[in-house]
Structure formats: C-alpha cells, structure tokens
Design a protein around this motif. Sequence first.
Motif, PDB file in Angstrom:
ATOM      1  N   LYS A 146      -4.171   6.224   3.925  1.00 53.48           N
ATOM      2  CA  LYS A 146      -3.746   4.944   3.374  1.00 53.48           C
ATOM      3  C   LYS A 146      -4.419   4.725   2.025  1.00 53.48           C
ATOM      4  O   LYS A 146      -5.627   4.882   1.898  1.00 53.48           O
ATOM      5  CB  LYS A 146      -4.131   3.809   4.324  1.00 53.48           C
ATOM      6  CG  LYS A 146      -3.436   3.877   5.656  1.00 53.48           C
ATOM      7  CD  LYS A 146      -3.942   2.776   6.575  1.00 53.48           C
ATOM      8  CE  LYS A 146      -3.296   2.879   7.942  1.00 53.48           C
ATOM      9  NZ  LYS A 146      -3.845   1.864   8.860  1.00 53.48           N
TER      10      LYS A 146
ATOM     11  N   GLN B  70      -8.626  -6.972   1.073  1.00 52.75           N
ATOM     12  CA  GLN B  70      -7.687  -6.415   2.042  1.00 52.75           C
ATOM     13  C   GLN B  70      -8.379  -5.472   3.044  1.00 52.75           C
ATOM     14  O   GLN B  70      -7.959  -5.379   4.178  1.00 52.75           O
ATOM     15  CB  GLN B  70      -6.553  -5.663   1.322  1.00 52.75           C
ATOM     16  CG  GLN B  70      -5.590  -6.556   0.603  1.00 52.75           C
ATOM     17  CD  GLN B  70      -6.133  -7.080  -0.718  1.00 52.75           C
ATOM     18  OE1 GLN B  70      -7.172  -6.651  -1.207  1.00 52.75           O
ATOM     19  NE2 GLN B  70      -5.441  -8.036  -1.291  1.00 52.75           N
TER      20      GLN B  70
ATOM     21  N   GLY C 273       0.842  -1.179   0.000  1.00 56.28           N
ATOM     22  CA  GLY C 273       0.000   0.000   0.000  1.00 56.28           C
ATOM     23  C   GLY C 273       0.882   1.234   0.000  1.00 56.28           C
ATOM     24  O   GLY C 273       2.114   1.129   0.038  1.00 56.28           O
TER      25      GLY C 273
ATOM     26  N   TRP D 214      -8.142  -2.410   3.408  1.00 55.15           N
ATOM     27  CA  TRP D 214      -7.106  -1.517   3.938  1.00 55.15           C
ATOM     28  C   TRP D 214      -6.935  -0.376   2.955  1.00 55.15           C
ATOM     29  O   TRP D 214      -6.651  -0.590   1.779  1.00 55.15           O
ATOM     30  CB  TRP D 214      -5.786  -2.282   4.072  1.00 55.15           C
ATOM     31  CG  TRP D 214      -4.653  -1.506   4.661  1.00 55.15           C
ATOM     32  CD1 TRP D 214      -4.276  -1.483   5.962  1.00 55.15           C
ATOM     33  CD2 TRP D 214      -3.723  -0.661   3.966  1.00 55.15           C
ATOM     34  NE1 TRP D 214      -3.183  -0.681   6.124  1.00 55.15           N
ATOM     35  CE2 TRP D 214      -2.822  -0.151   4.913  1.00 55.15           C
ATOM     36  CE3 TRP D 214      -3.579  -0.279   2.635  1.00 55.15           C
ATOM     37  CZ2 TRP D 214      -1.778   0.707   4.591  1.00 55.15           C
ATOM     38  CZ3 TRP D 214      -2.544   0.580   2.310  1.00 55.15           C
ATOM     39  CH2 TRP D 214      -1.662   1.067   3.272  1.00 55.15           C
TER      40      TRP D 214
ATOM     41  N   TYR E 185      -4.704   1.917  -1.256  1.00 60.46           N
ATOM     42  CA  TYR E 185      -4.463   0.567  -1.743  1.00 60.46           C
ATOM     43  C   TYR E 185      -4.417   0.618  -3.267  1.00 60.46           C
ATOM     44  O   TYR E 185      -5.448   0.657  -3.935  1.00 60.46           O
ATOM     45  CB  TYR E 185      -5.554  -0.400  -1.278  1.00 60.46           C
ATOM     46  CG  TYR E 185      -5.382  -1.784  -1.836  1.00 60.46           C
ATOM     47  CD1 TYR E 185      -4.295  -2.574  -1.469  1.00 60.46           C
ATOM     48  CD2 TYR E 185      -6.277  -2.291  -2.763  1.00 60.46           C
ATOM     49  CE1 TYR E 185      -4.120  -3.830  -2.011  1.00 60.46           C
ATOM     50  CE2 TYR E 185      -6.103  -3.556  -3.308  1.00 60.46           C
ATOM     51  CZ  TYR E 185      -5.024  -4.320  -2.927  1.00 60.46           C
ATOM     52  OH  TYR E 185      -4.844  -5.562  -3.467  1.00 60.46           O
TER      53      TYR E 185
END
Length: 120
Positions: free
Chosen positions: A75, A106, A67, A108, A77
Amino acid sequence: MNIPSSAKSKRMYSLTIIVLALASAAVMISGCISNSSESTIWKDAPDVDINTDGTVTYVDLEGGFYGIISNDGTKYYPLNLGEDIKKDGLKVRFLADTKDDIMTVQQWGIPVEIISIKEI
C-alpha cells in the motif's frame, strides 16, 4: 531521347535501393525515438525508490483519501496524486520516491511522492 533498356534498368534499380534505404532508416529512427523515451521513464529509472504497477483505491478512513495498492499488495499513500488520477479502480504504472521522514494522519500505506504516473 531514347535510353537503352539496360541503362533504364540500372537507374530503376538504383532508385529502388535508395527509396528502400531511406524508408528503412525512417522506420528505425521512429522506433528508436518512441522506445527511448519509454525506457528512460519506466525501465531504466535507477534514481527512484518505486517503479511498479498498481490500482488506485479510494480508502474511506479519516475523511477519505486515495491510495495505490501495487500488484504485490504493498500500500502506498501518494502525497501528490493528481485529480485526474483519483479514480477508484484505475490501473496505473508509476514511479515514486518514499518519504520516510513524513507521518500522515491517515496512517495507511507508505508515504510516497509520485514522480511519474500513467494509466495502463
């Protein structure tokens, strides 16, 4: 042929002015060319959602993936991160579009499609 010194001086002066003008033009043109591509790609990118710097990070979840954490802590991805960029800790500058209609295993970060990325 013997040219009077005043005529020689005028020719030398004219030649010097021409050479300086051409050299100045060459420097200005080369500066415009290199700066225009940089500004087009990174500074004036109105059609992208994200234009920022960050750090590539290896995340050890769901089998592991890479990432990007931006400098402000967001964050991302990346769905299409190149193999040459998959280096934990690599500092990058990137342009990306968010992909709101995608869910990932994920879970995330914000899913993004990388438009352009470079190491900094």
